[in-house]
Design a protein around this motif. Structure first.
Motif, mmCIF file in Angstrom:
data_model
loop_
_atom_site.group_PDB
_atom_site.id
_atom_site.type_symbol
_atom_site.label_atom_id
_atom_site.label_comp_id
_atom_site.label_asym_id
_atom_site.label_seq_id
_atom_site.Cartn_x
_atom_site.Cartn_y
_atom_site.Cartn_z
ATOM 1 N N HIS A 1 -11.512 -13.386 9.653
ATOM 2 C CA HIS A 1 -10.675 -14.449 9.089
ATOM 3 C C HIS A 1 -10.964 -14.526 7.597
ATOM 4 N N TYR A 2 -9.917 -14.564 6.799
ATOM 5 C CA TYR A 2 -10.056 -14.489 5.349
ATOM 6 C C TYR A 2 -9.342 -15.641 4.661
ATOM 7 N N VAL A 3 -9.899 -16.079 3.538
ATOM 8 C CA VAL A 3 -9.151 -16.843 2.541
ATOM 9 C C VAL A 3 -9.131 -15.967 1.298
ATOM 10 N N TRP A 4 -7.933 -15.706 0.809
ATOM 11 C CA TRP A 4 -7.736 -14.695 -0.232
ATOM 12 C C TRP A 4 -6.912 -15.282 -1.364
ATOM 13 N N THR A 5 -7.471 -15.272 -2.568
ATOM 14 C CA THR A 5 -6.765 -15.774 -3.745
ATOM 15 C C THR A 5 -6.522 -14.616 -4.701
ATOM 16 N N ILE A 6 -5.280 -14.501 -5.174
ATOM 17 C CA ILE A 6 -4.909 -13.360 -6.012
ATOM 18 C C ILE A 6 -3.821 -13.779 -6.989
ATOM 19 N N ASN A 7 -3.886 -13.240 -8.220
ATOM 20 C CA ASN A 7 -2.836 -13.574 -9.185
ATOM 21 C C ASN A 7 -1.621 -12.665 -8.985
ATOM 22 N N ALA A 8 -0.499 -13.051 -9.574
ATOM 23 C CA ALA A 8 0.763 -12.345 -9.323
ATOM 24 C C ALA A 8 0.727 -10.904 -9.807
ATOM 25 N N ARG A 9 0.045 -10.643 -10.909
ATOM 26 C CA ARG A 9 -0.042 -9.262 -11.409
ATOM 27 C C ARG A 9 -0.790 -8.379 -10.412
ATOM 28 N N SER A 10 -1.930 -8.839 -9.931
ATOM 29 C CA SER A 10 -2.700 -8.068 -8.964
ATOM 30 C C SER A 10 -1.977 -7.975 -7.629
ATOM 31 N N LEU A 11 -1.211 -9.004 -7.308
ATOM 32 C CA LEU A 11 -0.464 -8.981 -6.050
ATOM 33 C C LEU A 11 0.627 -7.910 -6.092
ATOM 34 N N ILE A 12 1.275 -7.741 -7.236
ATOM 35 C CA ILE A 12 2.271 -6.680 -7.368
ATOM 36 C C ILE A 12 1.614 -5.319 -7.160
ATOM 37 N N ASN A 13 0.419 -5.148 -7.709
ATOM 38 C CA ASN A 13 -0.319 -3.904 -7.499
ATOM 39 C C ASN A 13 -0.632 -3.702 -6.013
ATOM 40 N N PHE A 14 -1.077 -4.768 -5.356
ATOM 41 C CA PHE A 14 -1.384 -4.714 -3.922
ATOM 42 C C PHE A 14 -0.149 -4.322 -3.123
ATOM 43 N N LEU A 15 0.974 -4.973 -3.408
ATOM 44 C CA LEU A 15 2.199 -4.689 -2.669
ATOM 45 C C LEU A 15 2.679 -3.258 -2.917
ATOM 46 N N GLY A 16 2.570 -2.805 -4.152
ATOM 47 C CA GLY A 16 2.990 -1.446 -4.468
ATOM 48 C C GLY A 16 2.238 -0.405 -3.664
ATOM 49 N N LEU A 17 0.954 -0.636 -3.463
ATOM 50 C CA LEU A 17 0.123 0.302 -2.701
ATOM 51 C C LEU A 17 0.285 0.134 -1.200
ATOM 52 N N ARG A 18 0.374 -1.091 -0.730
ATOM 53 C CA ARG A 18 0.288 -1.342 0.709
ATOM 54 C C ARG A 18 1.633 -1.459 1.416
ATOM 55 N N LEU A 19 2.736 -1.503 0.676
ATOM 56 C CA LEU A 19 4.049 -1.406 1.300
ATOM 57 C C LEU A 19 4.471 0.054 1.466
ATOM 58 N N CYS A 20 3.689 0.958 0.931
ATOM 59 C CA CYS A 20 3.967 2.384 1.023
ATOM 60 C C CYS A 20 3.890 2.846 2.475
ATOM 61 N N LYS A 21 4.721 3.816 2.824
ATOM 62 C CA LYS A 21 4.717 4.370 4.176
ATOM 63 C C LYS A 21 3.375 4.996 4.530
ATOM 64 N N ARG A 22 2.597 5.415 3.523
ATOM 65 C CA ARG A 22 1.302 6.029 3.773
ATOM 66 C C ARG A 22 0.216 5.002 4.056
ATOM 67 N N ALA A 23 0.468 3.743 3.765
ATOM 68 C CA ALA A 23 -0.551 2.717 3.986
ATOM 69 C C ALA A 23 -0.840 2.588 5.475
ATOM 70 N N ALA A 24 -2.065 2.221 5.808
ATOM 71 C CA ALA A 24 -2.420 1.988 7.212
ATOM 72 C C ALA A 24 -1.519 0.888 7.773
ATOM 73 N N PRO A 25 -1.016 1.053 9.002
ATOM 74 C CA PRO A 25 -0.028 0.112 9.547
ATOM 75 C C PRO A 25 -0.452 -1.348 9.510
ATOM 76 N N GLU A 26 -1.725 -1.624 9.769
ATOM 77 C CA GLU A 26 -2.164 -3.025 9.821
ATOM 78 C C GLU A 26 -2.073 -3.684 8.454
ATOM 79 N N ILE A 27 -2.534 -3.003 7.411
ATOM 80 C CA ILE A 27 -2.477 -3.610 6.079
ATOM 81 C C ILE A 27 -1.053 -3.587 5.537
#
Length: 263
Positions: free
Chosen positions: A173-199
């Motif tokens: 269980h996590y509480v996760w705080t992230i700014n919008a710039r870092s969130l865009i980076n996260f989404l760019g990497l983890r919305l990729c088809k190569r990303a692990a399905p869970e993440i």
């Protein structure tokens, strides 16, 4: 991109829905920076953005042109649950964020839930083997804990030692705080088809939340290939990538000008 799936064929849409159903990661937005569009625009005007450009136009320009440091003024805090310890290890790779995880030192984990990975979901034999492994881990967690208590150790010490038996599939269980710039980076990497399905599921659910709050920031955000207009995955890009015939690879683009531009 409406619900971030509009670029997919109907078959791919259905497949993605199946993937999301398999994990059922839970995401709740706890807090976010209010009036973020105005805040970003006002911050940009410090650098000389003309006042006759609307706040929304300013933000869209910032995102499209990657003038993204100003996006760090916007912060989101999420409650993320029923994710595996394995996913949490990947989440820690996104270091420009604040991470608070459920402590296995202070919680009795004998009733832990766990994730069954999608590749084996339709194989009853492998699912049964996986479940047996999880139950064996649970049994040994309890045995180690009880034996330590029997030997006079405190509950705190017993929990601290027994937790080492817990498998990577264990829910955390996590509480996760992230700014919008870092969130865009996260989404760019983890919305990729190569990303692990869970993440990837986690990224999609977070996207679905934030795009409704600040569409000016997130409506044109997807995987890195979509964001950049070229795919950095190169040969590693999977064959079922929805952009494979639309967006060129980074390597291909570089080949068109390499040797033609003077360094």
């Amino acid at each position: 991109m409406e619900d971030n799936l509009s670029y997919l064929s109907e078959v791919d849409k259905n497949l993605k829905v199946i993937q999301l159903t398999l994990f059922m990661v839970k995401v709740e937005l706890l807090r976010y920076t209010p009036d973020g569009i105005k805040l970003i625009a006002e911050s940009c005007r410090v650098s000389g953005i003309p006042p006759d450009i609307s706040d929304e136009e300013v933000v869209r320009m910032v995102v499209e042109n990657d003038y993204s440091s100003v996006l760090e003024h916007i912060v989101f805090t999420f409650d993320v649950s029923e994710i595996s310890v394995a996913l949490s290890r990947e989440l820690l790779e996104h270091r420009i964020a604040s991470h608070t995880a459920r402590s296995t030192r202070y919680h009795d984990e004998r009733n832990f839930g766990y994730v069954i990975p999608p590749p084996i979901r339709n194989d009853p034999e492998l699912v049964e083997m996986f479940k047996q492994a999880m139950e064996s881990a649970r049994e040994h967690y309890v045995k180690v804990f009880d034996k330590m208590i029997e030997k006079g150790y405190s509950k705190e010490k017993a929990r601290e030692v027994a937790r080492y038996v817990l498998p990577m599939a264990t829910h955390t269980h996590y509480v996760w705080t992230i700014n919008a710039r870092s969130l865009i980076n996260f989404l760019g990497l983890r919305l990729c088809k190569r990303a692990a399905p869970e993440i990837r599921e986690l990224a999609q659910k977070i996207y679905d939340i934030v795009v409704k709050i600040y569409p000016e920031i997130f409506e044109n955000i997807g995987c890195r290939g979509y964001n950049l207009g070229l795919c950095p995955e190169n040969e590693a890009r999977p064959k079922d990538c929805p952009y494979a015939k639309i967006i060129p690879t980074k390597k291909k683009i570089k080949e068109t000008w390499k040797g033609k531009v003077q360094k």
